[in-house]
Design a protein around this motif. Structure first.
Motif, mmCIF file in Angstrom:
data_model
loop_
_atom_site.group_PDB
_atom_site.id
_atom_site.type_symbol
_atom_site.label_atom_id
_atom_site.label_comp_id
_atom_site.label_asym_id
_atom_site.label_seq_id
_atom_site.Cartn_x
_atom_site.Cartn_y
_atom_site.Cartn_z
ATOM 1 N N THR A 98 -26.068 18.847 10.731
ATOM 2 C CA THR A 98 -26.901 19.578 9.482
ATOM 3 C C THR A 98 -28.580 18.964 9.847
ATOM 4 N N CYS A 99 -28.501 17.604 9.441
ATOM 5 C CA CYS A 99 -29.936 17.050 9.405
ATOM 6 C C CYS A 99 -30.580 17.114 10.977
ATOM 7 N N GLN A 100 -29.833 17.351 12.053
ATOM 8 C CA GLN A 100 -30.295 17.548 13.300
ATOM 9 C C GLN A 100 -31.169 18.609 13.704
ATOM 10 N N THR A 101 -30.350 19.726 13.024
ATOM 11 C CA THR A 101 -30.639 20.968 13.248
ATOM 12 C C THR A 101 -31.799 21.438 12.344
ATOM 13 N N LEU A 102 -31.935 20.764 11.243
ATOM 14 C CA LEU A 102 -33.138 20.842 10.407
ATOM 15 C C LEU A 102 -34.329 20.063 10.882
#
Length: 276
Positions: A170-174
């Protein structure tokens, strides 16, 4: 830039461990009204404190678990055009601030767990629907299928909701989408992944956590927090009281160095568009 996290006090309907609790629609409406008033007052407090960015906890317009409401709980949920959401737009406009509000919203026959993001003019400039639904949420909510990053006058903001933060991608994509700061309205914030997600992606992370009704936050759970790209906690709320947690942030765009360094050796990138 000054950020304000709205740490609300939950009501009796949030007592997940008490499966036997049931409430009438009239009681649920009363709790819902109390929640909305509490959050409105705290948002106004954050505005008076000069916050440029204000974040609420998760689903502030729904009083607990649907299964505990005797009646058609969907009638408690509003569409985007409703007066309850117009009030948030007006608060952002009056406060000349950005406002991220965690809500349940209705779209036709579907219900979503969302973040509504209003700009300084009170315009709705972004809607993020929770991608990773937890537990019984899968029975009554529709999952989102796309992450969201919004440009502001102090940097790029990405969004996650509660259970989304359990998954590193999730945060990697963001971060791959350019987010300098990730906002996470939640009912169950855990310090361990807050610090990890900030550090491993080289971004700021801020979570507004709702405080349990009948006990202090305990175990892995943590109060509302603001965390730097180095994994350092800048500000944290108390474990059992409702409050506005504030922190002064430097230019968050400067985290680009950390963000690029963290992903420089990674060979696989995730798409921001998810399958249905």
């Amino acid at each position: 830039m000054k950020i304000g996290l709205i740490q609300e006090k939950q009501n009796e309907l949030y007592q997940f461990q008490k499966e036997e609790i049931r409430y009438s629609m009239e009681e649920a409406k009363r709790y819902q009204k109390e929640m909305l008033i509490q959050n409105r007052n705290q948002i106004q407090e954050a505005i008076k404190a000069g916050c440029d960015l204000i974040v609420t906890s998760e689903a502030i317009n729904f009083p607990g678990q649907p299964k505990k409401v005797e009646g058609d709980y969907t009638k408690l949920i509003s569409e985007l055009e409703s007066d309850v959401f117009k009030e948030y737009a007006e608060l952002a406009r009056q406060g000349n601030c950005y406002l991220a509000v965690g809500v349940y919203r209705k779209e036709g026959l579907r219900l979503y767990n969302s973040v509504l993001f209003y700009n300084r003019k009170g315009e709705l400039c972004g809607t993020y629907d929770k991608v990773h639904l937890a537990g019984e949420e899968k029975e009554y909510l529709t999952k989102g299928n796309q992450y969201c990053v919004i440009e502001t006058d102090f940097g790029k903001i990405g969004f996650a909701i509660c259970w989304d933060m359990q998954f590193a991608e999730t945060c990697q994509t963001l971060a791959d989408m350019g987010a300098d700061l990730i906002l996470a309205p939640t009912w169950g914030w855990e310090w361990i992944y807050g610090a990890c997600r900030a550090y491993e992606n080289g971004v700021y992370v801020a979570s507004a956590m709702a405080v349990p009704f009948s006990m202090p936050i305990e175990g892995l759970r943590s109060p509302s927090e603001v965390i730097t790209p180095e994994g350092i906690c800048l500000a944290k709320g108390g474990r059992e009281e409702a409050q506005v947690v504030t922190a002064k942030l430097p230019d968050i765009r400067e985290c680009a160095f950390y963000r690029e360094f963290r992903k420089s050796g990674r060979r696989q990138f995730l798409s921001p568009k998810l399958s249905e």
